[in-house]
Design an enzyme around this catalytic site. Structure first.
Site: not given
Lengths: 345, 345
Positions: B197, B256, B266
Site C-alpha cells: 500500500k 490501509d 508516501n
C-alpha cells in the site's frame, strides 16, 4: 452504431455525449421537462452544469420532442435521477416504436406501483408491458465517472453490467483514450453498488464534518474504517441479491465509492449532517441550492427494499443501520458512528 | 499480560503505548540509536512526533538499555522502519533470553544476507538461528492506523495476522473503545498489503500532484481508477504468495490503502513527483526534512522480490510496472500513468 439517444440533460447524461461523439456516434440529447433551460443554454453556448460546450455533433431536443429524439436511435441511454426514472421511462415507452437496447446511467432504487424495486426491475416491468419482458436488452452502468471530469478527458473507467453480448460489444465500442470500459454479466452487482455507494459516502462525509476542522484533518483512520465497512456491507447486500462480491471489489464498488467519498453531493450532505444540521434540514438546504442528495433518498428507498426483499439483513449491516438511525430516526451523529465501531469489527 | 516491550520510539511504536496502557499493560518503550532524542524529550514532556505526552505508565529506555527493556517482557512489538528491522532484530536476539511472541508493526521488505525477503521471513531466519524457527510466534500488524490519530482516540481498526491462537488472543486483549482489533491467519496477506500500500499510495499522490491545482481538484475519476487498480494488483500479488485476496479486500488492503492515499509520507512523495521533482530528488528532499518515503524504498525492494519470487508477475501488474518505470527508470509521470490506463482495464 451511428445514432444514440440520451434521456436527461443533467451532468452524467450530458457528459456521455463526449465519448459518443468521439466515436463518431451522433448523440441526441433530450432534456426532460425540468431540463429545458439546460438544453436552451447548450444550444448557444456552454452546458450550464458541465461549464463547457457540448460536442458539435450533438443534436439537442426539448422535452416536447421525445418522439423525434428517439426515432431511429440505435440505443437509448437513460441518465435521469432515480426519481425521474419511472415517469421518463414510461413516457419513452409511449413513443418508442422498436425495442432498442437500454443503457441506464440512473443509479438508485425506483418506485413502481407503490413498490420499491431495483431500477432494472422497474424497467423490465414497464418494458414488458409494451414489448414483452424478453425483448429488453438492459445494461446498468457504474464505476467512478464524474461527469465534469469525463467532459475534460480525465481518465475515467466505467463498468457496464449486462447479460447481452451485443450490448457488451456496444459498450466496448464507446471507449476512448480517457473513457475506459469494462463489462460484466453481474447486473445486480453493478446496479446495487451504484445505488449503495451514494448511501455509504454519506458516512464518510459525516466523519469529514465531525472531525475535519476539530482534528485538523487527523481522522483518516476513522474514515478508512467507514470506507472498509461500506465495502464489506455492499458485498453482503450484493451477494444476498445473487450478485458477485467481485463486482463490489472492483470499479462498481471500490472505484465508485472512492470517487464519491472524495467529492460530490452525498459526501457534501454527510458533511452538513456531521457539522450539526438535521438530515432533513441538510437535504432541503441542498435542494434550495439545486443540489440533490441522492444518498438520502437511496437510504430511505434502500431501507424499504432491504426490509421487503432481504428481511433480517439490515440487522447484520451495522453501518447501514447506523446511517438509517442518524438520517431517518434522529440518532446523534458522533455517538452513533462511534458506537458502530464497537459492533462493526 | 502485564508488560510488553516496544522497540523503536517513532510514530507507530510510540502510539502503541496508548492501547497497551489503557489495558493495564506496562509499555516499555525502547528507542534505537537514532531515537535517543525522542526518548529524552518524552521523559520530560511531549513525544516530539505525537505532540503529546505518552501514558504515565510508560517506561522509557535509551538505546543502550535494550537488555533491561526486554527482560521479563511477555511480548515484544517491533515498530522500527523496514531498513531498521534486521539490525534491531539481530541486536534483540543477542540480549533475549526467552522466546517470547513477536508483534511486527514494521511494514515492508527486509534485506538479510543480501537477499530481499518478507520481514516475517527475515525474522524467522534470524530467530531460528537463536532459538530454532519453530519457537517463533510471529504476528504481522496491518490496517488503517495512523499513529497520531491513535494517540488521540480516533477510532482505528487494526488487523493482526498470525498463525498462533495465543497471539490472536493477546491481540484481541489490546482493544479499547477506539482501538479495534480483528485477527486473521493470513500473515502473508497482512504483511504484503502493509508493504504494497505504501508503493501504490505513491500513484495517488502523483495524480494529486499532476492535477490537484491544474484541474482544481477535478480529477477523482483518475484517482479512483488508480485506487481500484492498486487493490486488484495487491490481490494478485497476495494470491501469488499463497495469501488470501479477502485480506486485501478488508482492513489490511482497502482500509490501509485508503488512509495512506488520503495523507501521509508516501502520498506526499508521490505529490512531489507529480509536480515535477525527479523521484530521487523528492526522496532526498523529504529525507532532509526528516521524512522517510518508505514507498520508494519498498518499490525498489518489491521489484527485486517480485522478480526473484514470482518471475513474470510484474508484467501482469501494469500499475506496479508503471511506478517502477517512473520512480526507478526515469519515465515521464503523466504520459506513463495515462498510458497505464489503456493497459489496465
Amino acid at each position: 452504431m451511428k445514432t444514440a439517444a440520451i434521456l436527461g440533460a443533467g451532468y452524467m447524461a450530458s457528459a456521455m455525449t463526449f465519448p459518443l461523439a468521439a466515436n463518431g456516434i451522433t448523440p441526441r440529447l433530450w432534456g426532460t421537462w425540468l431540463d429545458d433551460e439546460l438544453i436552451a443554454s447548450s444550444r448557444t453556448g456552454e452546458h450550464p452544469r458541465l461549464k463547457k460546450p457540448l460536442p458539435e455533433s450533438t443534436v439537442l431536443f426539448d422535452s416536447s420532442d421525445l418522439g423525434t429524439a428517439v426515432e431511429g436511435a440505435e440505443c437509448i441511454f437513460i441518465g435521469v435521477s432515480s426519481e425521474g426514472f419511472v415517469p421518463v421511462f414510461s413516457r419513452l415507452l409511449e413513443v418508442l416504436t422498436d425495442a432498442v437496447p437500454i443503457f441506464a446511467l440512473t443509479k438508485g432504487f425506483s418506485v413502481l406501483d407503490g413498490r420499491v424495486m431495483r431500477t432494472s426491475e422497474a424497467g423490465r416491468e414497464l418494458f414488458g408491458r409494451r414489448f414483452g419482458a424478453e425483448a429488453l436488452v438492459w445494461t446498468s452502468i457504474g464505476g467512478p465517472v464524474k461527469a465534469y471530469e469525463l467532459a475534460r478527458e480525465i481518465p475515467s473507467p466505467a463498468i457496464f453490467g449486462t447479460q447481452s453480448d451485443e450490448a457488451a460489444r456496444t459498450a466496448l465500442s464507446l471507449q476512448t483514450d480517457y473513457y475506459r470500459v469494462r463489462t460484466t454479466g453481474d447486473v445486480a452487482g453493478v446496479e446495487l453498488s451504484s445505488a449503495l455507494k451514494n448511501i455509504y459516502a454519506m458516512a464518510i462525509g459525516m466523519c469529514d464534518g465531525l472531525y475535519g476542522e476539530r482534528m485538523a484533518r487527523n481522522y483518516h483512520n476513522f474514515n478508512s474504517l467507514l470506507f472498509n465497512q461500506a465495502i464489506l456491507e455492499m458485498a453482503m447486500i450484493v451477494e444476498a441479491e445473487s450478485g458477485d462480491a467481485a463486482t463490489v471489489h472492483d470499479l462498481a464498488g471500490i472505484g465508485d465509492l472512492y470517487v464519491t467519498a472524495q467529492s460530490g453531493k452525498n459526501q457534501h450532505f454527510g458533511r452538513l449532517v456531521g457539522t450539526g444540521l438535521a438530515p432533513e434540514e441538510a437535504y432541503r438546504k441542498m435542494e434550495s441550492e439545486d443540489l440533490l442528495a441522492e444518498g438520502f433518498l437511496a437510504l430511505k428507498a434502500g431501507t424499504t427494499w432491504l426490509a421487503e426483499n432481504h428481511p433480517g439483513l439490515i440487522e447484520r449491516l451495522p453501518l447501514f443501520a447506523t446511517l438509517k438511525d442518524i438520517c431517518l430516526d434522529g440518532a446523534p451523529v458522533e455517538e452513533s458512528l462511534r458506537e458502530m465501531v464497537r459492533t462493526s469489527l
